[in-house]
Design an enzyme around this catalytic site. Structure first.
Site, PDB file in Angstrom:
ATOM      1  CG  HIS A 271      -1.746   1.023   1.332  1.00 20.61           C
ATOM      2  ND1 HIS A 271      -3.264   0.944   1.564  1.00 20.61           N
ATOM      3  CD2 HIS A 271      -1.480   2.424   1.419  1.00 20.61           C
ATOM      4  CE1 HIS A 271      -3.858   2.079   1.401  1.00 20.61           C
ATOM      5  NE2 HIS A 271      -2.894   3.099   1.525  1.00 20.61           N
ATOM      6  CD  GLU A 272       1.634   3.393   3.497  1.00 18.19           C
ATOM      7  OE1 GLU A 272       1.978   4.445   3.035  1.00 18.19           O
ATOM      8  OE2 GLU A 272       0.830   3.068   4.196  1.00 18.19           O
TER       9      GLU A 272
END
Ligand code: ZN
Length: 185
Positions: free
Chosen positions: A151-152
């Site tokens: 996600h990051e």
């Protein structure tokens, strides 16, 4: 200092970020930014925050999944997500290699407050990056931590979970709590 988290629609979230040099990482500006992003992530609260989410075009993200976030969650949920505490750390200039089968879980994002959706993510993630001192770091992650990393790292390349979600599962958090993420299969 707490920073303003920008929301979906802000161009900063859609631009690939630029890498940082080890000298930049060690410098006062980036060290201050890391401290501010840590404070902002804890205040939100969240388990990850990427520089584009505070409007900065830099390949840097902070990650921390605290014991106290897990304490009140049902053990079955933690087990299903393979979620365990992750100490605070920083990833800079990450190169990500997803591995293993795709696993679906609901996830959210501080830049899309109040919403959630099921997102397939690889079960494992291997990341080579620099750490908060500018030193090389090799990470092999599984379970929820692998999801956080994916996600990051997506944020650093202009991607949001809504690009990867199963769109029919997109829900307000309020309705997710009411209906438990039920959906036609
Ligand atoms: Zn996010």
């Amino acid at each position: 200092m707490r920073l303003k988290i920008v929301h979906v629609g802000e161009p900063a979230l859609r631009q690939p970020a630029r890498p940082l040099t080890p000298a930049e990482i060690a410098g006062a500006d980036i060290q201050r930014l890391i401290a501010d992003m840590w404070e902002t992530m804890r205040d939100a609260p969240g388990v990850g925050l990427a520089a584009p989410q505070v409007g900065l075009n830099l390949q840097l993200a902070v990650i921390e999944d605290r014991e106290e976030y897990l304490r009140d969650l049902p053990p079955a949920d933690l087990a299903a997500r393979a979620r365990a505490p992750v100490p605070f750390h920083v990833i800079v200039n990450p190169v990500l290699r997803p591995a293993g089968e795709a696993i679906d879980h609901f996830e959210g994002c501080l830049s899309l407050p109040g919403f959630t959706a099921r997102v397939p993510r690889a079960a494992r993630a291997v990341v080579d990056c620099l750490d908060e001192t500018g030193a090389p770091r090799h990470i092999e992650a599984a379970g929820w931590y692998a999801r956080i990393l994916q996600h990051e790292v997506d944020h650093l390349f202009g991607h949001l979970y809504i690009d990867r979600m199963q769109s029919t599962t997109f829900s307000t958090l309020e309705n997710f709590r009411r209906f438990g993420g039920a959906r036609p299969e």
